[in-house]
Design an enzyme around this catalytic site. Structure first.
Site, PDB file in Angstrom:
ATOM      1  N   GLY A   1       0.838  -1.205   0.000  1.00  0.00           N
ATOM      2  CA  GLY A   1       0.000   0.000   0.000  1.00  0.00           C
ATOM      3  C   GLY A   1       0.868   1.249   0.000  1.00  0.00           C
TER       4      GLY A   1
ATOM      5  N   GLY B   1      -0.605   4.570   0.250  1.00  0.00           N
ATOM      6  CA  GLY B   1      -1.333   5.764   0.674  1.00  0.00           C
ATOM      7  C   GLY B   1      -0.497   6.525   1.674  1.00  0.00           C
ATOM      8  CG  LEU B   2      -1.852  10.273   3.466  1.00  0.00           C
ATOM      9  CD1 LEU B   2      -2.801  11.057   4.355  1.00  0.00           C
ATOM     10  CD2 LEU B   2      -0.721  11.178   3.002  1.00  0.00           C
TER      11      LEU B   2
ATOM     12  CB  SER C   1     -14.744  19.046   2.542  1.00  0.00           C
ATOM     13  OG  SER C   1     -14.150  19.380   3.775  1.00  0.00           O
TER      14      SER C   1
ATOM     15  NE  ARG D   1     -16.152  13.583   9.277  1.00  0.00           N
ATOM     16  CZ  ARG D   1     -15.000  13.372   8.665  1.00  0.00           C
ATOM     17  NH1 ARG D   1     -14.540  12.149   8.573  1.00  0.00           N
ATOM     18  NH2 ARG D   1     -14.320  14.359   8.153  1.00  0.00           N
TER      19      ARG D   1
ATOM     20  CG  HIS E   1     -15.949   9.464   4.731  1.00  0.00           C
ATOM     21  ND1 HIS E   1     -15.482   9.829   3.497  1.00  0.00           N
ATOM     22  CD2 HIS E   1     -15.196  10.118   5.624  1.00  0.00           C
ATOM     23  CE1 HIS E   1     -14.486  10.681   3.656  1.00  0.00           C
ATOM     24  NE2 HIS E   1     -14.272  10.865   4.920  1.00  0.00           N
TER      25      HIS E   1
ATOM     26  CD  GLU F   1     -10.153   3.910   5.940  1.00  0.00           C
ATOM     27  OE1 GLU F   1      -9.580   4.577   5.058  1.00  0.00           O
ATOM     28  OE2 GLU F   1     -11.355   3.624   5.899  1.00  0.00           O
TER      29      GLU F   1
ATOM     30  NE  ARG G   1     -11.547   9.135   9.786  1.00  0.00           N
ATOM     31  CZ  ARG G   1     -11.646  10.261   9.078  1.00  0.00           C
ATOM     32  NH1 ARG G   1     -11.085  11.369   9.512  1.00  0.00           N
ATOM     33  NH2 ARG G   1     -12.335  10.278   7.948  1.00  0.00           N
TER      34      ARG G   1
END
Lengths: 230, 250, 668
Positions: free
Chosen positions: C42, C44-45, C286, C339, C431, C455, C465
């Site tokens: 992976g 990603g970040l 966003s 959220r 999400h 994640e 989160r």
């Protein structure tokens, strides 16, 4: 390979070469035009003849002339080379449909325009340069040779058309040269595009006007001389 | 909506490549372009035919994965928009749409509309970074950066690396991509230290990959989904000239 | 009770633990690092930052992505921002406050020590990113700007327009590219991990499929790091990228790692509503928009009906006939509640019949008052004392365009509506997944040598989160945690020679993958992979989505099992293995979603409480708020997968709260 030749072989080095030679050729065109405008002085070619004689003798002019030949050949050679390399980069398979958004007709046809100009230069040089230099018969003045040529309609038309080609080449070439030099940025973009458009229209227009006026035997130019003592 | 789709198929049973024509009877204007292709693929799969391979991922216009030329334009007719964000309301009932892969020597086709863009990665690997290892950073506010300068850096950094610039350029030049990264880093004080080395290495790699040269057409800017400006190319040219004229070079 | 897991939290007070632990950890000497190989899956970040940092340390790293380039990972789509306890605003922020907000936002279901560490290193992330050239938003003085996000009362979110994830990912990608060019990281694009190889109880390699030619390739290393993101696509429709999947993480679970809190999934309140059946992906607006957008529905049912039927427009509804339900129900946080709370409130209004899209599943997010407020203030700044209405609106729209221009453009492109003039329509969508592979304080799973970061692990966000925390966690894990903690494992492995990929464990794993591929290609059924995925997603969304009930979950489990059986019997995968075959890739991923989906349902069924994103209808207050049960469920539920024909086995990690007091979460 040393760093300099590495630089020259890079894509950007090539582009810079095109840019420098192109700008040099534009500079030459300006000088050439000023000289030619003397054809329009109503003095039966006296000023023009004197001008050509001085040009022929001056050693400095000769050096510049060789630089000019080199520039023309280099600009042409690199132009062909770059076109071929770019074509190769595009790959074997062409697009079936190709939109041309964002580009100008001139920018897409620089190679064609350049080739036409190259042909014109050949014809032009054999017409005048060769005759001035080698076909020069005693008693025939330079002015008379030009005047004779430009009394033929097809030659006048040919020259005028060539200037349209030149105009399109300059329209893209001038501002593009400044983009390649990295100077066309922000506010300067409009400036260089503006100057470029001015040059692209102005230079060829004045060049084209000379044979046309000579064909009709009109000489509206006030008396001026490029070299004060000529 | 009824559409006629002419799609480039390559690889597998299609060999070296050819156009296939498909009739699409159940498109609607709210679909995105890729959703329309999804529906086509569903149809092909139900007929036990090979679905059209195309790349896509985020479908939000940011990952840069989607890549196809629609009626001669990379990412289609809408300005500043990736294929995934293009909706069918921009087409008309009865339209014929020609879909091709990005074409360039440096982007070989893998399958149908899928091309290999790893040349871009190698350009970044050549120097598109600031050499700072984890843990070496000073406080983030230690270097103030003028708001407008940061904004200009951002504008260049917004490049998504999709390759539309290459696909659009008649010379298949990667100058817009390369210049966007050079500009992003050259604008920032952090990027100054290695700016000469960076620009030379990135241009050398760009040439090595077989991209064409920039003829300043402007097609790249016109087709860039992130509207990256060609003034970045001017800046790249300047940086390159500077780098080659600088004393440290000799 | 079930098997108890040890999170290996080091001793000491909460604020000193990490610092003390770091300085007493095992180290690997530079000369040994050169001989130690690490696989990172992976980019990603989390993955890119980990691979780059490990490469910088001197390990030999092999890095994998199924994308064509490491820069495509879905971290790139994060819009809003990244939190850090810098307190540049002087508004009372601190490491402790970020820690506290995150614990509270997660509804007290995360491990205290991990969250505190996250808050501590948050400040380093911003420094690191700026040093890499990430162009964060700045103020006129040249210093970094901040904004607010949901669930907090300070301004600690750093941002780069609406593209923070992109800019941070490109920063990490560039750091990774640098290591690739230096030779310390070997990059494998278009390779998908399809199995984990365990040798003598330790994770020692992976089997990856080359997506260009279908070849199964073996890669061996001393340790394996999985950073492959969340599993939100189990719902089919989500804001995740189309190719985001659980496969790599799930394969580790099938090899013995534990799946923790899988039912903790985040439904983001502000997404563009579904428009049709062909849709395969939802787009997020966003959370930062909730700084200025006011969420409302019509008070009167007949107004809502008229809007749904197109007889009325949002702007036709008078101010007194609008119900700003978040402001009404949660006056302290208003539109910036977390959220899960915002999503549920929107669902409640729509269930009552106040929804405003043709499907009835949307609420308005309105910028008119913000436009007005900003317009007035800008007019004042420009010295206009009695500006007319049109000028105010014009100036206000300019301010809004500067803040959210790209988001408004996306909205306009997708819906065809102009959000400057008419309110946006939004609805919750899946999400993020807080659940994930269970890891201890070292981010190591119960399989020694297998680390899971970002994640893909379960660690820091509890049951919900907070906004702008995913980027923070991904980069914290990759840059500042894993590079230290992996040493704890590798220090004991310095004498282990290069791992041989030609040993029986690799043979078996490769054979396992080959069998699965052959099965899918040989079924030759009649339905596409996509159609099964869509149906699976529908089951999970309906019964294990925003609200869950025992009855529904039991029904869902039965439906899912039937559908899976049909999938294995009737799926059609065209083409062959030895070619570029996206349908085959999807089939493998959907197969894993089925298995994960069932464990999600089992987990949701087992957790008899409501907390964060997990809302069980049986457990709510009279006002409809979540009713948590700390006495019985203050633990992490980590599931051991025993195969399709057995129930998963529960392991629990009890959660101890020493630094914060367990309280009912209130945003009123």
């Amino acid at each position: 390979m040393n760093k300099f030749s590495q630089f020259l072989h890079s894509s950007l080095g090539n582009k810079l070469l095109m840019s420098f030679t192109g700008l040099f050729l534009i500079l030459f065109l300006v000088v050439h035009l000023i000289g030619n405008l003397q054809l329009l002085i109503p003095d039966q070619g006296e000023a023009f003849n004197a001008y050509v004689r001085i040009m022929e003798k001056n050693i400095l002019i000769k050096v510049v002339a060789y630089a000019l030949y080199i520039a023309i050949l280099l600009h042409t050679y690199k132009g062909i080379d770059i076109t071929l390399r770019n074509r190769k980069a595009r790959g074997g398979q062409r697009y079936a449909v190709k939109a041309v958004s964002g580009t100008t007709w001139a920018s897409r046809n620089m190679a064609l325009l350049g080739s036409l100009i190259f042909i014109f230069i050949g014809v032009h040089m054999s017409n005048f340069w060769y005759k001035f230099k080698f076909g020069h018969h005693e008693g025939t003045e330079f002015y008379t040779m030009v005047d004779t040529s430009f009394s033929e309609l097809w030659i006048v038309v040919f020259y005028a058309l060539a200037q349209i080609v030149l105009a399109y080449h300059l329209l893209h070439g001038f501002q593009s040269a400044f983009q390649t030099l990295g100077l066309r940025d922000g506010n300067y973009t409009r400036l260089f595009k503006g100057i470029g458009a001015g040059i692209a229209v102005g230079l060829p227009l004045l060049f084209a006007i000379i044979p046309i006026l000579m064909y009709f035997d009109i000489h509206p130019m006030p008396d001026f001389r490029v070299f004060p003592g000529q | 909506m009824k559409l006629t789709l002419k799609i480039w198929r390559q690889g597998g049973e299609f060999g070296k490549g050819k156009f296939e024509t498909y009739q699409m009877n159940n498109a609607n204007e709210h679909m995105s372009f890729l959703e329309m292709l999804d529906v086509l693929n569903d149809q092909l799969i139900s007929e036990k035919k090979t679905p059209v391979a195309f790349e896509h991922d985020c479908r939000e216009g940011i990952c840069g994965t989607c890549s196809m030329v629609i009626n001669g334009q990379p990412h289609g007719p809408l300005k500043g928009t990736t294929t995934c964000q293009l909706h069918m309301r921009h087409f008309k009932d009865g339209d014929t749409i020609v879909i091709e892969p990005f074409r360039a020597q440096a982007f070989p086709v893998i399958r149908d509309l899928v091309v290999d863009r790893s040349a871009f990665d190698r350009i970044i690997q050549a120097g598109g970074y600031i050499s700072v290892s984890t843990g070496q950073a000073q406080d983030a506010n230690a270097i103030p950066i003028e708001k407008d300068v940061a904004a200009r850096a951002f504008d260049a950094a917004a490049c998504i690396g999709c390759g539309a610039c290459v696909a659009a350029c008649p010379n298949a030049s990667a100058m817009l991509f390369t210049s966007a990264k050079v500009t992003h880093l050259a604008m920032l004080p952090q990027g100054q230290v290695e700016s000469h080395k960076r620009v030379k290495a990135m241009v050398a790699q760009m040439d090595e990959e077989g991209f064409g040269m920039c003829s300043n057409y402007g097609a790249c800017e016109a087709e860039c989904p992130k509207e990256i400006s060609v003034s970045n190319i001017a800046l790249l040219n300047r940086e390159y000239l500077n780098a080659n004229l600088s004393r440290t070079d000799f | 009770m079930a098997n108890i897991l040890n999170g290996k939290v080091p001793p000491g007070s909460i604020s000193d633990k990490w610092v003390q632990y770091k300085s007493t950890m095992n180290l690997v000497a530079p000369n040994n690092k050169r001989n130690i190989e690490v696989i990172v899956v992976g980019t990603g970040l989390a993955g890119a930052s980990a691979a780059a940092s490990l490469g910088e340390l001197g390990y030999k790293v092999k890095c994998f992505t199924f994308h064509d380039s490491p820069r495509r990972a879905h971290s790139i789509a994060a819009q809003g921002g990244i939190n850090a306890a810098k307190n540049y605003r002087n508004d009372g922020d601190s490491v402790h406050r970020l820690f506290y907000d995150t614990i509270k936002g997660g509804d007290y279901r995360s491990r205290e020590a991990n969250v505190h560490r996250l808050a501590e290193v948050s400040v380093n992330i911003i420094d690191q990113a700026v040093a890499q050239g990430v162009p964060f938003a700045r103020e006129y003085g040249g210093l970094l700007d901040n904004r607010s996000f949901g669930g907090v009362q300070v301004s600690r979110t750093f941002y780069a327009r609406g593209q923070t994830g992109q800019q941070l990912l490109i920063g990490a990608y560039q750091a990774l590219s640098r290591q690739i060019s230096l030779g310390s990281v070997e990059m494998y694009n278009r390779h998908e991990m399809l199995d984990l190889v365990i040798v003598d109880g330790k994770a020692r390699g992976i089997i990856a499929r080359n997506l260009i030619n279908g070849k199964l390739e073996r890669f061996a290393a001393h340790a394996v790091v999985v950073a492959t993101g969340g599993y939100g696509n189990v719902f089919y429709l989500s804001t995740n990228a189309m190719n985001s999947n659980v496969t790599a993480a799930w394969k580790t679970v099938k090899r013995g790692a534990l799946m923790a809190n899988p039912s903790f999934t985040q439904i983001h309140p502000t997404c563009i509503p579904v428009s049709g059946d062909y849709q395969s992906k939802l787009t997020l607006m966003s959370e930062s928009l909730r700084n200025d957008g006011r969420v409302w529905v019509p008070k009167k049912l007949e107004d809502a009906k008229a809007i749904r039927e197109g007889r009325k427009k949002a702007n036709d509804i008078a101010e007194e006939d609008r119900d700003y339900f978040l402001e009404r129900r949660y006056p302290a946080f208003g539109n910036l509640v977390p959220r899960d709370v915002a999503s549920r409130a929107a669902k409640t209004e729509c269930d009552k019949g106040h929804g405003v899209s043709p499907t009835g599943l949307a609420v308005f997010m309105d910028f008119a008052s913000a436009i007005h407020r900003y317009g007035k203030s800008k007019a004042h700044n420009q010295g206009m004392h009695n500006p007319d209405e049109a000028t105010i609106v014009k100036l206000g729209e300019e301010v809004i365009a500067e803040k959210y221009g790209n988001l408004f453009d996306i909205y306009n492109k997708i819906t065809g509506d102009n959000p400057y003039k008419t309110p946006m329509k939004i609805y919750p969508a899946v999400h993020y997944t807080m659940g994930g592979v269970w890891v201890d304080y070292n981010l190591e799973t119960n399989i020694p040598g297998l680390f899971v970061i970002g994640e893909a692990n379960f660690s820091d966000h509890g049951a919900n989160r907070l906004g702008a925390s995913a980027l923070m966690q991904g980069l914290a894990d990759g840059y500042f945690v894993l590079p230290y903690t992996i040493g704890q494992f590798l220090a004991n492995d310095i004498r282990t020679p290069k791992i041989d990929p030609n040993q029986p464990a690799f043979d078996a794993a490769e054979e396992n993958v080959r069998k699965q591929i052959e099965h899918f290609l040989s079924v030759k059924g009649s339905q596409s992979v996509e159609s099964f995925h869509r149906r699976l997603g529908r089951i999970i969304w309906d019964y294990c989505g925003m609200s869950r009930s025992e009855e529904g979950l039991k029904k869902a489990r039965k439906m899912l099992r039937e559908l899976r059986e049909e999938f294995y019997r009737d799926v059609y995968v065209p083409g062959s293995n030895n070619e570029y075959n996206p349908e085959l890739e999807k089939a493998i991923r959907v197969a894993d979603f089925f298995e994960l989906g069932e464990v999600m349902i089992v987990d949701a069924l087992h957790r008899n409480e409501s907390c964060g994103g997990h809302f069980r209808e049986e457990y709510q207050t009279e006002e409809g708020e979540a009713l948590r049960n700390d006495a019985d469920y203050a633990f992490v539920a980590a599931w051991e997968y025993k195969g399709w024909d057995q129930d998963p086995v529960l392991h629990v990690e009890p959660l101890h709260f020493e630094a914060v007091e367990l309280k009912t979460r209130s945003y009123k």
